[in-house]
Scaffold this motif. Structure first.
Motif, PDB file in Angstrom:
ATOM      1  N   MET A 190       5.230  12.311   4.208  1.00 20.72           N
ATOM      2  CA  MET A 190       4.272  11.714   5.493  1.00 20.72           C
ATOM      3  C   MET A 190       4.272  10.180   5.161  1.00 20.72           C
ATOM      4  O   MET A 190       4.389   9.254   6.112  1.00 20.72           O
ATOM      5  CB  MET A 190       2.844  12.092   5.632  1.00 20.72           C
ATOM      6  CG  MET A 190       3.008  13.585   6.183  1.00 20.72           C
ATOM      7  SD  MET A 190       1.276  14.309   5.958  1.00 20.72           S
ATOM      8  CE  MET A 190       1.514  15.741   6.473  1.00 20.72           C
ATOM      9  N   ASN A 191       4.381   9.861   3.917  1.00 16.92           N
ATOM     10  CA  ASN A 191       4.315   8.241   3.357  1.00 16.92           C
ATOM     11  C   ASN A 191       5.740   7.514   3.724  1.00 16.92           C
ATOM     12  O   ASN A 191       5.865   6.615   4.244  1.00 16.92           O
ATOM     13  CB  ASN A 191       4.133   8.283   2.126  1.00 16.92           C
ATOM     14  CG  ASN A 191       3.733   6.904   1.677  1.00 16.92           C
ATOM     15  OD1 ASN A 191       3.135   6.095   2.265  1.00 16.92           O
ATOM     16  ND2 ASN A 191       3.850   6.628   0.178  1.00 16.92           N
TER      17      ASN A 191
ATOM     18  N   THR B 187       0.726  -1.137  -0.022  1.00 17.62           N
ATOM     19  CA  THR B 187       0.014  -0.100   0.105  1.00 17.62           C
ATOM     20  C   THR B 187       0.837   1.233   0.052  1.00 17.62           C
ATOM     21  O   THR B 187       0.708   2.244  -0.580  1.00 17.62           O
ATOM     22  CB  THR B 187      -1.122  -0.043   1.125  1.00 17.62           C
ATOM     23  OG1 THR B 187      -0.208  -0.542   2.279  1.00 17.62           O
ATOM     24  CG2 THR B 187      -2.079  -0.801   1.194  1.00 17.62           C
TER      25      THR B 187
ATOM     26  N   PRO C 112       6.211  12.951   9.374  1.00 16.86           N
ATOM     27  CA  PRO C 112       5.202  13.720   9.343  1.00 16.86           C
ATOM     28  C   PRO C 112       5.630  15.209   9.756  1.00 16.86           C
ATOM     29  O   PRO C 112       4.880  16.094   9.357  1.00 16.86           O
ATOM     30  CB  PRO C 112       4.472  13.152  10.610  1.00 16.86           C
ATOM     31  CG  PRO C 112       5.328  12.403  11.437  1.00 16.86           C
ATOM     32  CD  PRO C 112       6.295  11.895  10.392  1.00 16.86           C
TER      33      PRO C 112
ATOM     34  N   PHE D 115       0.276   4.444  -2.612  1.00 18.62           N
ATOM     35  CA  PHE D 115       0.440   5.743  -2.199  1.00 18.62           C
ATOM     36  C   PHE D 115       1.176   6.439  -2.774  1.00 18.62           C
ATOM     37  O   PHE D 115       1.130   7.552  -3.348  1.00 18.62           O
ATOM     38  CB  PHE D 115       0.504   5.952  -0.615  1.00 18.62           C
ATOM     39  CG  PHE D 115      -1.037   5.728  -0.011  1.00 18.62           C
ATOM     40  CD1 PHE D 115      -1.972   6.747  -0.337  1.00 18.62           C
ATOM     41  CD2 PHE D 115      -1.316   4.646   0.840  1.00 18.62           C
ATOM     42  CE1 PHE D 115      -3.135   6.715   0.227  1.00 18.62           C
ATOM     43  CE2 PHE D 115      -2.304   4.594   1.266  1.00 18.62           C
ATOM     44  CZ  PHE D 115      -3.586   5.501   1.213  1.00 18.62           C
TER      45      PHE D 115
ATOM     46  N   ASP E 291       7.400   8.331   6.552  1.00 16.73           N
ATOM     47  CA  ASP E 291       7.377   8.417   7.944  1.00 16.73           C
ATOM     48  C   ASP E 291       7.964   9.690   8.565  1.00 16.73           C
ATOM     49  O   ASP E 291       8.846   9.562   9.477  1.00 16.73           O
ATOM     50  CB  ASP E 291       8.180   7.218   8.370  1.00 16.73           C
ATOM     51  CG  ASP E 291       7.324   6.286   9.216  1.00 16.73           C
ATOM     52  OD1 ASP E 291       6.245   6.737   9.628  1.00 16.73           O
ATOM     53  OD2 ASP E 291       7.766   5.240   9.494  1.00 16.73           O
TER      54      ASP E 291
END
Lengths: 391, 208, 165
Positions: free
Chosen positions: C46-47, C2, C51, C6, C49
């Protein structure tokens, strides 16, 4: 779902619950706006010696007291706006025109997900909580600029311009005012903010009283409410950037305004007023259901109090001039927020080195505040009315 | 398309089927009636009374009426004051900028038939219903706030009688008596319009 | 799995909005596409890690710099005409091609280590420690640069005010 889990650091199994919570948040925003708009009209009426909405809603409440009448007023407004004609003027830039109200509501809902309504009671306790709220809220100005430009009307454009300038310049004191509590808490997560206040034994209101005042003023400017509502001043700009919006699209702007007001007030309540910490009550390590309920109640009481003060300010003070607004933001609030950061750093050091308890920290912060007042007396910064004469 | 237009009528004919439409009617009409946002503009001295009605002694907000400065967000246009010929196109433009459903209250004698300017003025529009359809006339020069408020309540009653999906009965534009060239605004019972009197559209009668 | 889905979705968003920035005739729409591009990049952060980096990207680039850009557009007279008067196609093609060559060369020459260990928790604290301890000098240099540009802006603004009087 990896994006969500990566963003939150929580299990995939929790994602469904989070989606449910998100739906709850949407319902909460709609419901709270219904009550807030009614309350705003009633507060305005009380301040102006009027009665306010009376005829809408159950008559029983109006019979009980005239200050409880008209409870369904906002519901009536919403239904009416829903069935009204949606006008998209022919010379507008249609895509941004329609996207702007959608964006402003989306941004608002996204910012809500980190608000801790109670112990272990937030959609997702991101470890960048405060920054998340500030970063997402900064996109609000984008929506306003889009609305202002795409309406293709002078008033909308001027409203959008003023609003962009205002929000960009007030974001800086706002963030710097939040930096003090962040420094004290040693983290960005909203829940951690509350727990740090438990650990300190006093609300962060005391160590950063200056920061709280700056945050409050800047947040009023940030949500474009009077006395800083020059982007939508009726007497000069019709309705600012919403001049060309009708029906439901206007209702979305209206909803977002009140939801944003609740948002900034709940951030203030969390960061400065202890969030869900019940005053004069020891906090259990594993919150009991009773404590959770009391905590949620406390949070809403604190936030409602701040919201009420915002309404009070709105109906009491006249609008400020744009250049005064900029002067206040850049020449007063920004330097003072740096001073606040310094005080907070000092108090954090005191806490670390001397292991002060709540009373000690309160005393130290009051002392620091007294010194600031003394300093301001000695330095004698020019008062705002000196640039009144110049202009 | 014809069938779709007839659906409300069919539903009402079924025994107890009327509940659906009347329930919807009740909700929508009450919502519309209890949040009539009026447009913030005044033309002459009637505007002073309009402001007085919005202020604390009379308080429009009791009826859920607040002012909006932009026509895009208003439901009700209160034409308050003398409408000159020069201003008339602007007022018509403002009316056209309002989103449907929209209502008009003509406040004061000037907006009904020119008022004191009826006989010898070259610059006053003799009656605002020559350019826009008027729902309620409020007589008086200027009408007292009570009269204006009463007019608003009369308009609320008018709105509550509407049906979803049906065209609203609007009083047409002004009938002028060809013989005397006078506007015909006469109450059926007394034949006179008294000051501060609310006149419902169905009470206007064309005299010949 | 996933994660890569994304990644490709976000990359598609970034690339298409970047293309729209370059090719859109309407400058305001180009500006809006630029913001979409920034938000897409924040999504990629963000994908991956990070944020905090993503939030900062939204706050600084999408929320402040791009909005300032739009602000400039709104103040510009005859905005829509300005686009057609330029004739810099050669430079416009040459520079991106050179950039692309440079990037592709770097990517091909770099040694990519695939670590088998768990990813470290890259939080704000580690970033702060890095800035305040290891890379303090570079950090201060950047601060100095910003201060200099700020003072330059003040000097320019002052001069204009003096000449008007």
């Amino acid at each position: 779902m990896d994006l969500v889990t990566a963003y939150t650091g929580q299990d995939v199994a929790l994602v469904l619950i989070m989606l449910l919570m998100l739906a709850l948040i949407l319902g909460f925003i709609a419901g709270s706006s219904l009550i807030l708009i009614w309350a705003e009209r009633k507060v305005a009426a009380r301040i102006q010696n009027r009665v306010g909405p009376m005829m809408t809603g159950p008559r029983k409440f109006a019979e009980f007291s005239m200050w409880t009448g008209g409870l369904l007023q906002t519901a009536a407004d919403a239904i009416k706006l829903l069935v009204k004609e949606l006008i998209i003027p022919s010379k507008t830039d249609a895509i941004p025109f329609i996207a702007a109200p959608v964006l402003i509501v989306t941004v608002c809902v996204t910012a809500y997900i980190v608000i801790p309504f109670g112990p272990a009671f937030s959609v997702s306790d991101l470890n960048i909580g405060v920054v998340h709220v500030v970063a997402i809220s900064s996109l609000t100005v984008l929506s306003i600029v889009m609305a202002g430009w795409s309406s293709n009307s002078k008033y909308s454009l001027l409203g959008g311009l003023r609003s962009a300038a205002q929000m960009l310049s007030y974001e800086i004191p706002l963030i710097f005012a939040l930096l003090g509590p962040i420094l004290l808490a040693g983290g960005l997560s909203m829940q951690k903010m509350v727990l740090a206040q438990r650990e300190y034994g006093c609300w962060f209101l005391l160590p950063s009283l200056l920061g709280f005042l700056i945050y409050y003023v800047a947040s009023i400017a940030e949500v474009n409410r009077p006395p800083f509502d020059i982007p939508e001043a009726e007497s000069e700009l019709v309705a600012g950037y919403v001049s060309e919006y009708s029906g439901m699209m206007f209702a979305m702007f209206f909803l977002a305004e009140f939801a944003n007001m609740f948002l900034v007030c709940s951030v203030a309540a969390t960061v400065f007023l202890g969030g869900w910490l019940v005053p004069f009550m020891p906090v259990p390590d594993n919150p009991t259901p009773v404590y959770i309920l009391l905590g949620i109640l406390t949070f809403f009481l604190k936030t409602s109090f701040l919201v009420f003060i915002m309404m009070w300010i709105r109906w009491t003070f006249p609008r400020v001039r744009p250049d005064h607004l900029m002067n206040l933001g850049w020449k007063y609030l920004f330097p003072l927020s740096l001073l606040n950061l310094l005080i907070c750093a000092g108090i954090a050091v005191l806490k670390d080195v001397y292991k002060l308890n709540g009373w000690g920290i309160s005393l130290a912060s009051l002392g620091a505040l007294a010194m600031v007042m003394l300093l301001l007396q000695v330095v004698r910064i020019p008062r705002p009315d000196t640039f009144l004469e110049k202009a | 398309m014809d069938l779709i237009k007839k659906i409300p009528a069919y539903v009402e004919r079924i025994p107890n089927g009327g509940i659906l439409m009347t329930g919807l009617d009740w909700v929508l009409n009450n919502a519309k009636a209890s949040s009539m946002w009026y447009m913030l503009f005044g033309l002459a001295c009637c505007a002073i009374e309009l402001m007085a009605t919005g202020a604390s002694r009379y308080d429009f907000d009791r009826l859920g009426m607040i002012f909006r400065a932009t026509p895009r967000q208003t439901d009700l246009m209160i034409v308050a004051g003398t409408l000159t010929l020069k201003m008339a196109p602007r007022v018509k433009l403002l009316y056209e900028q309002m989103p449907d459903p929209k209502y008009v209250i003509a406040m004061g004698g000037c907006t009904m038939h020119g008022g004191p300017f009826y006989h010898d003025s070259y610059s006053v529009l003799k009656g605002v219903d020559k350019i826009i359809p008027v729902d309620i006339h409020v007589a008086g020069c200027p009408p007292r706030p009570e009269a204006l408020m009463n007019g608003c309540i009369a308009l609320q009653d008018l709105i509550r009688g509407e049906k979803v999906g049906r065209k609203r009965d609007r009083p047409g534009l002004r009938h002028i008596d060809p013989a005397t060239n006078l506007p015909l605004l006469v109450r059926p019972d007394t034949g006179l319009i008294r000051p501060n009197q609310i006149i419902m559209p169905d009470q206007l009668r064309v005299l010949s | 799995m996933t994660e890569s889905v994304f990644f490709y979705l976000l990359s598609g968003l970034v690339l298409s909005s970047a293309w729209s920035v370059v090719r859109n005739e309407n400058l305001f729409h180009a500006g809006l596409s630029l913001i979409l591009c920034f938000v897409g990049v924040a999504g990629i952060y963000m994908n991956l890690d990070a944020p905090f980096l993503g939030a900062m990207q939204v706050l600084i680039y999408a929320g402040a710099i791009a909005v300032l850009l739009l602000f400039g557009f709104m103040l510009t007279h005859d905005l829509m005409k300005a686009r057609h008067e330029r004739n810099q196609h050669l430079a416009g093609i040459l520079i991106p091609v050179l950039m692309a060559l440079l990037l592709v060369g770097t990517i091909l020459n770099a040694q990519w280590h695939a670590s088998s260990g768990q990813p470290v928790n890259f939080g704000v604290a580690s970033l702060a420690r890095r800035y305040m301890q290891q890379d303090l000098v570079a950090f201060e240099m950047v601060a100095l640069l910003l201060l200099a540009s700020l003072m330059g802006a003040v000097v320019i603004a002052r001069k204009e005010e003096g000449s008007r009087e």
